[in-house]
Design a protein around this motif. Structure first.
Motif, PDB file in Angstrom:
ATOM      1  N   GLU A  91       0.821  -1.209   0.000  1.00  0.00           N
ATOM      2  CA  GLU A  91       0.000   0.000   0.000  1.00  0.00           C
ATOM      3  C   GLU A  91       0.856   1.260   0.000  1.00  0.00           C
ATOM      4  OE1 GLU A  91      -3.118   0.290  -0.549  1.00  0.00           O
ATOM      5  OE2 GLU A  91      -3.426  -1.872  -0.638  1.00  0.00           O
ATOM      6  N   MET A  94       2.275   1.564  -3.815  1.00  0.00           N
ATOM      7  CA  MET A  94       1.362   1.992  -4.869  1.00  0.00           C
ATOM      8  C   MET A  94       1.376   3.506  -5.114  1.00  0.00           C
ATOM      9  SD  MET A  94      -0.026  -0.368  -6.600  1.00  0.00           S
ATOM     10  CE  MET A  94       1.546  -1.208  -6.485  1.00  0.00           C
ATOM     11  N   ILE A  98       2.736   5.399  -8.566  1.00  0.00           N
ATOM     12  CA  ILE A  98       1.920   6.290  -9.390  1.00  0.00           C
ATOM     13  C   ILE A  98       2.567   7.678  -9.486  1.00  0.00           C
ATOM     14  CG2 ILE A  98      -0.313   7.455  -9.540  1.00  0.00           C
ATOM     15  CD1 ILE A  98      -1.485   4.881  -8.176  1.00  0.00           C
ATOM     16  N   ALA A 133      -4.144  -2.513 -11.721  1.00  0.00           N
ATOM     17  CA  ALA A 133      -4.919  -1.648 -12.610  1.00  0.00           C
ATOM     18  C   ALA A 133      -4.747  -0.168 -12.294  1.00  0.00           C
ATOM     19  CB  ALA A 133      -6.397  -2.032 -12.530  1.00  0.00           C
ATOM     20  N   ARG A 134      -4.631   0.190 -11.024  1.00  0.00           N
ATOM     21  CA  ARG A 134      -4.548   1.619 -10.707  1.00  0.00           C
ATOM     22  C   ARG A 134      -3.230   2.231 -11.161  1.00  0.00           C
ATOM     23  NH1 ARG A 134      -3.717   2.044  -4.134  1.00  0.00           N
ATOM     24  NH2 ARG A 134      -3.237  -0.146  -3.751  1.00  0.00           N
ATOM     25  N   GLU A 137      -3.441   2.309 -15.278  1.00  0.00           N
ATOM     26  CA  GLU A 137      -4.208   3.439 -15.809  1.00  0.00           C
ATOM     27  C   GLU A 137      -3.286   4.606 -16.125  1.00  0.00           C
ATOM     28  OE1 GLU A 137      -7.990   6.327 -14.558  1.00  0.00           O
ATOM     29  OE2 GLU A 137      -7.324   4.714 -13.216  1.00  0.00           O
ATOM     30  N   ARG A 138      -2.340   4.867 -15.226  1.00  0.00           N
ATOM     31  CA  ARG A 138      -1.376   5.954 -15.428  1.00  0.00           C
ATOM     32  C   ARG A 138      -0.355   5.589 -16.505  1.00  0.00           C
ATOM     33  NH1 ARG A 138      -0.149  11.041 -15.878  1.00  0.00           N
ATOM     34  NH2 ARG A 138       1.680  11.761 -14.740  1.00  0.00           N
ATOM     35  N   GLU A 158      -6.386  -8.051 -12.359  1.00  0.00           N
ATOM     36  CA  GLU A 158      -7.624  -8.280 -13.099  1.00  0.00           C
ATOM     37  C   GLU A 158      -7.832  -9.749 -13.456  1.00  0.00           C
ATOM     38  OE1 GLU A 158      -8.278  -4.003 -15.335  1.00  0.00           O
ATOM     39  OE2 GLU A 158      -6.876  -5.433 -16.264  1.00  0.00           O
TER      40      GLU A 158
END
Length: 275
Positions: A91, A94, A98, A133-134, A137-138, A158
């Motif tokens: 956590e 992440m 990003i 996925a998060r 996306e970037r 996913e």
């Protein structure tokens, strides 16, 4: 109705960091170092690279299972790392990932031309990554701003199991409407990514110089003396040997020639499972 093997490739399933973007695969590895440091545990860049290709939670768990890193964690925290500790590190990893992903988002030299050549041969372009996925996306948005758009993207969270399981590669087969896994080539710079392709029944191409195994910038790669580069290629080929890639090339820029070779093998009745 009888089985007819494919005569040409229909799709290329491409990894992201170290394959199409981020020459040297620095974005994920450097952030592992930083995330562990915030938990008081020193991890070298070389250590962080070890499990590359896995999903990031599994990557962190694997690092914390390493005896040397486990010992450092125990000194810092007074106990062995639990799965809850892995999740806490994940956590923290992440948002750092990003935040820093743009620093290592450049498309690998030659990638856009190579992909254009594959599309000209009629191939669809699928993709998968060890990123969730998060983060993807970037990554996808940054790649699009630099001219690269895949036909389909599958993040590691996913599917039920990430690499080296074949789920991400097979999810691309389904989404792209490919009628035979033998008509696909999986391209990756990590052993788990090659195993993913092998387990999915695809042709596999391992990248020796653009990714995690060499771990250099593009400029550093270009400056390597010929003798040193040959030695590095041999070392990396040994790293990949047990995963049995069908082909090894320096970077994705060399992929169109390999695709032509695979089409020739398919036309001659050869199948990836038998090679």
């Amino acid at each position: 109705m009888s089985y007819a093997p494919p005569k040409r490739l229909q799709a290329a399933i491409l990894d992201w960091a170290g394959t199409v973007v981020d020459f040297g695969s620095f974005a994920p590895t450097q952030i592992f170092v930083e995330a562990f440091a915030e938990f008081g545990v020193a991890v070298s860049l070389a250590e962080a690279r070890g499990p590359m290709g896995m999903g990031k939670w599994d990557h962190i768990r694997t690092l914390l299972n390493d005896p040397a890193i486990a010992a450092r964690y125990a000194v810092a925290h007074g106990r062995a790392a639990s799965d809850a500790d892995v999740t806490a590190l994940y956590e923290r990893f992440m948002p750092l990932q990003i935040e820093k992903i743009a620093d290592h988002s450049a498309v690998i030299p030659g990638a856009l031309d190579a992909i254009a050549a594959l599309r000209a041969r009629g191939l669809k372009i699928g993709s998968c990554s060890g990123y969730p996925a998060r983060v993807m996306e970037r990554v996808v948005a940054l790649a699009a701003s630099n001219g690269y758009v895949a036909d389909h993207v599958v993040a590691t969270d996913e599917v039920p199991n990430g690499r080296p399981w074949p789920a991400q590669a097979l999810a691309n087969v389904i989404a792209l409407g490919i009628d035979d896994v033998a008509a696909c080539v999986k391209v990756d710079d990590t052993v788990p990514g090659i195993l993913e392709g092998r387990k999915a029944g695809m042709w596999t191409v391992a990248l020796t110089c653009s990714g995690n195994a060499l771990g250099l910038t593009h400029d550093q790669y270009l400056r390597l003396p010929a003798k040193r580069l040959a030695a590095e290629r041999a070392r990396i080929a040994d790293l990949f040997a047990a995963s049995k890639p069908h082909f090894l090339i320096d970077t994705i820029a060399d992929l169109p020639g390999i695709v032509a070779d695979i089409d020739g093998l398919l036309a001659a009745g050869r199948m990836p499972q038998a090679c």
